[in-house]
Design an enzyme around this catalytic site. Structure first.
Site, mmCIF file in Angstrom:
data_model
loop_
_atom_site.group_PDB
_atom_site.id
_atom_site.type_symbol
_atom_site.label_atom_id
_atom_site.label_comp_id
_atom_site.label_asym_id
_atom_site.label_seq_id
_atom_site.Cartn_x
_atom_site.Cartn_y
_atom_site.Cartn_z
ATOM 1 N N GLU A 118 0.832 -1.212 0.000
ATOM 2 C CA GLU A 118 0.000 0.000 0.000
ATOM 3 C C GLU A 118 0.858 1.251 0.000
ATOM 4 O OE1 GLU A 118 -2.579 -0.323 3.386
ATOM 5 O OE2 GLU A 118 -4.099 -1.441 2.274
ATOM 6 N N HIS A 151 -10.187 -0.304 -0.511
ATOM 7 C CA HIS A 151 -10.463 -1.192 0.620
ATOM 8 C C HIS A 151 -11.870 -1.786 0.567
ATOM 9 C CE1 HIS A 151 -6.760 0.499 2.287
ATOM 10 N NE2 HIS A 151 -6.720 -0.614 2.979
#
Length: 186
Positions: A118, A151
């Site tokens: 990420e 997400h």
């Protein structure tokens, strides 16, 4: 999934076990390939101008970053609960916890592979590239929104967006020290 069902697991448990192993294997392969690609580009982190931060300043910013994330996420959670009526707790997190209970090795993906990937994707590649061609605020907003959307926990979009904003700010603030504190890539 058939393998786990053949081991005596019911369909739901076999599905969770399959998810856990797929998370570990795909993120592990992605992590290794990313490290190989990044290590081949000696200038991957050389996007910032200026002087590198000292090790002490990197540690100080790490501590301040932790506090900023704690405060920012707490404020976002309070806004979600008190103004938006959203219950605390995330289906995404609950799902990952149940997967980790069945496949403990998936924890490596959840706490190591995922966060490192990420940071590389959302902070270095997306934010870093946009920040070079646009401005800090646009780059921060786009990377934070993309971070929140990816997400797939749309109920807690504000929480993920706030986290993305803070992490982009910290990435910008640390600039050159990222190169210095990333010996694994050099």
């Amino acid at each position: 999934m058939s393998y786990f069902q053949g081991q005596g697991m019911d369909r739901q448990a076999a599905g969770v076990a399959t998810s856990g192993w797929l998370i570990f294997l795909t993120m592990g392969i992605g992590f290794i390939l990313t490290l190989i690609l990044v290590s081949r580009d000696k200038r991957f982190f050389d996007i910032w101008k200026g002087k590198k931060s000292s090790l002490l300043m990197s540690i100080v910013w790490g501590f301040l970053g932790f506090l900023l994330l704690l405060i920012g996420q707490s404020v976002a959670a309070l806004i979600e609960m008190n103004f938006l009526g959203i219950d605390p707790g995330s289906e995404n997190t609950a799902s990952l916890v149940s997967i980790a209970e069945v496949v403990p090795l998936a924890i490596v993906s959840i706490v190591l592979f995922g966060p490192v990937l990420e940071e590389l994707v959302f902070r270095r590649v997306l934010f870093g590239s946009l920040n070079q061609t646009t401005n800090f605020f646009f780059a921060t907003a786009v990377s934070a929104l993309t971070f929140a959307l990816i997400h797939f926990d749309f109920t807690h979009l504000l929480l993920y967006f706030t986290t993305g904003l803070i992490l982009a700010f910290l990435y910008q603030k640390q600039k050159a020290s990222l190169r210095q504190s990333s010996p694994i890539f050099f």
